[in-house]
Design an enzyme around this catalytic site. Structure first.
Site, PDB file in Angstrom:
ATOM      1  N   LYS A 102       0.798  -1.230   0.000  1.00 41.38           N
ATOM      2  CA  LYS A 102       0.000   0.000   0.000  1.00 41.38           C
ATOM      3  C   LYS A 102       0.829   1.277   0.000  1.00 41.38           C
ATOM      4  O   LYS A 102       0.428   2.270  -0.590  1.00 41.38           O
ATOM      5  CB  LYS A 102      -0.974   0.013   1.169  1.00 41.38           C
ATOM      6  CG  LYS A 102      -0.304   0.011   2.521  1.00 41.38           C
ATOM      7  CD  LYS A 102      -1.331   0.124   3.607  1.00 41.38           C
ATOM      8  CE  LYS A 102      -0.846   1.129   4.620  1.00 41.38           C
ATOM      9  NZ  LYS A 102      -1.623   1.146   5.836  1.00 41.38           N
TER      10      LYS A 102
ATOM     11  N   ARG B 237      -8.619  -0.988  17.006  1.00 38.12           N
ATOM     12  CA  ARG B 237      -8.971  -0.684  15.619  1.00 38.12           C
ATOM     13  C   ARG B 237      -9.928  -1.808  15.220  1.00 38.12           C
ATOM     14  O   ARG B 237     -10.905  -2.036  15.929  1.00 38.12           O
ATOM     15  CB  ARG B 237      -7.724  -0.558  14.729  1.00 38.12           C
ATOM     16  CG  ARG B 237      -7.981   0.398  13.556  1.00 38.12           C
ATOM     17  CD  ARG B 237      -6.798   0.554  12.603  1.00 38.12           C
ATOM     18  NE  ARG B 237      -6.545  -0.650  11.810  1.00 38.12           N
ATOM     19  CZ  ARG B 237      -5.573  -0.747  10.906  1.00 38.12           C
ATOM     20  NH1 ARG B 237      -4.769   0.286  10.685  1.00 38.12           N
ATOM     21  NH2 ARG B 237      -5.389  -1.861  10.219  1.00 38.12           N
TER      22      ARG B 237
HETATM   23  C1  LIG Z   1      -4.346  -5.014   8.723  1.00 38.80           C
HETATM   24  C2  LIG Z   1      -2.942  -4.652   8.403  1.00 38.80           C
HETATM   25  N1  LIG Z   1      -2.006  -5.609   8.453  1.00 38.80           N
HETATM   26  C3  LIG Z   1      -0.721  -5.344   8.167  1.00 38.80           C
HETATM   27  C4  LIG Z   1      -0.294  -4.065   7.808  1.00 38.80           C
HETATM   28  C5  LIG Z   1       1.165  -3.839   7.518  1.00 38.80           C
HETATM   29  O1  LIG Z   1       1.754  -3.087   8.544  1.00 38.80           O
HETATM   30  P1  LIG Z   1       3.313  -2.758   8.535  1.00 38.80           P
HETATM   31  O2  LIG Z   1       3.566  -1.869   7.365  1.00 38.80           O
HETATM   32  O3  LIG Z   1       3.558  -2.071   9.833  1.00 38.80           O
HETATM   33  O4  LIG Z   1       4.040  -4.046   8.424  1.00 38.80           O
HETATM   34  C6  LIG Z   1      -1.252  -3.035   7.752  1.00 38.80           C
HETATM   35  C7  LIG Z   1      -0.893  -1.683   7.365  1.00 38.80           C
HETATM   36  O5  LIG Z   1      -0.315  -1.443   6.344  1.00 38.80           O
HETATM   37  C8  LIG Z   1      -2.601  -3.345   8.044  1.00 38.80           C
HETATM   38  O6  LIG Z   1      -3.552  -2.400   7.997  1.00 38.80           O
END
Ligand SMILES: Cc1ncc(COP(=O)(O)O)c(C=O)c1O
Length: 351
Positions: free
Chosen positions: A34, A127
């Site tokens: 993302k 959340r």
């Molecule tokens: C539900 C969920 N899982 C995993 C992630 C990944 O998080 P991170 O970038 O801290 O690894 C995110 C956010 O990007 C998320 O919203």
């Protein structure tokens, strides 16, 4: 244009290192795209690095990845209005609302698909997720749906409430999954144990062995875990660099002259008098990225402020003699990467 340079080899390398950390423990790694707005070049490198699947929070990003033949996951709880699209672009989605899951079931039936879901449980971060006492009732309903496969349960931490994953809360998640398996006589394929903030448990050898999936973005991009912000051994922290061009350089005072009203964003600014300084203007602004989230690689440059299109900096202490047209480079954090990647006014250059 300001330019966001993305080093694809470093993405591949960081992914490979994290896959190495996780795979031995039977953990499947979903690489999160993302921050790059689902850029396919980046996703391909994550797959080359060994990611089991790709995950993104937005349908628009997943649409760009449809040609890639790995499992794809929607991270944000789906909108009911996007149930059909969710089933079209993702194989698996994270869910916490039974009515939405019912809509996914309908959509999957229409598309002659089985859509997998991971039921999210809120372990305290406040959340997404159902509360543990709602688990049995929710699962009972899910098991009655024809086109939904309950792939497993999962949690997300350290996102809103800042709650850390620990042996305690992740073991509790494991215990909940075992209770579900016993009560309903089924086997859950996945216990999804969080994001980049869960990696420290692996490093400390504390990760419950039943946790078999992680969803990792930030650790791949910045080479660090996010529970304590510790750099991971041997990983790159400079995968992405932002650069902007110098459009004015003049020696001027450090305090504006005249009656102080409001700045471009309606705030009354305050200035310390540092005498005459070498002031530079860069062609990038708050419409692209918040300047507070940028760190100039040239430590002699100090960022002073920004309006929508202009970033103003003090070049006085820099050892380099900048001229018009020169580029100033910045290290990014998660927020400034998200912002600059999302700006139409920033050129993205994968190298
Ligand atoms: C539900 C969920 N899982 C995993 C992630 C990944 O998080 P991170 O970038 O801290 O690894 C995110 C956010 O990007 C998320 O919203």
């Amino acid at each position: 244009l300001p330019e966001l340079i993305i080093n694809l080899e470093k993405i591949r390398f960081n992914t490979e290192k994290i896959v190495k950390m996780t795979k031995d423990r039977g953990i499947q790694l979903f690489a999160v795209t993302k921050a790059f707005c689902g850029m396919p070049e980046v996703a391909e490198k994550m797959i080359e690095g060994g990611a089991y699947g790709l995950a993104d929070s937005r349908i628009e990003n997943l649409k760009k990845l449809m040609h890639l033949k790995v499992p794809k996951m929607l991270l944000r709880i789906p909108m009911i209005s996007e149930a059909e699209l969710t089933v079209t672009v993702s194989d698996i989605s994270l869910n916490s609302e039974i009515n939405t899951i019912k809509m996914l079931d309908k959509a999957a039936g229409k598309q002659k698909k089985i859509h997998k879901i991971i039921l999210m449980i809120d372990l305290g971060d406040l959340r997404e997720g159902i509360l543990p006492h709602q688990l049995n009732e929710t699962i009972r309903i899910i098991l009655g749906l024809d086109h939904i496969m309950l792939e497993g349960i999962g949690t997300n931490l350290t996102c809103y409430g800042g709650i850390l994953p620990t042996v305690n809360n992740l073991s509790y998640l494991v215990k909940l999954s075992q209770e579900v398996e016993t009560k309903f006589g089924l086997k859950l394929n996945v216990i999804s144990g969080g994001n980049s903030s869960s990696l420290y448990l692996i490093e400390n050898n504390e990760m419950p062995k039943e946790i078999n999936q992680l969803r990792i973005g930030e650790a791949i991009i910045f080479g660090r875990e996010t529970a304590f912000g510790k750099q991971l051994d041997g990983l790159f922290s400079d995968v992405c660099i932002l650069s902007a061009e110098v459009i004015e350089l003049k020696t001027k005072g450090s305090v504006p002259i005249g009656t102080v009203g409001m700045n471009a964003f309606g705030k009354k600014p305050f200035f310390k008098d540092l005498g005459l300084i070498k002031r530079g203007i860069l062609a990038i602004g708050e419409q692209d990225v918040s300047f507070e989230n940028l760190v100039p690689i040239d430590a002699g440059i100090k960022l002073l402020g920004a309006s929508s299109d202009h970033l103003i900096a003090d070049f006085s202490k820099s050892e380099k003699n900048y001229a018009m047209g020169d580029k100033v480079e910045f290290m990014l954090n998660y927020k400034s990467l998200l912002q600059s990647c999302s700006s139409n006014y920033v050129k993205k250059t994968p190298i």
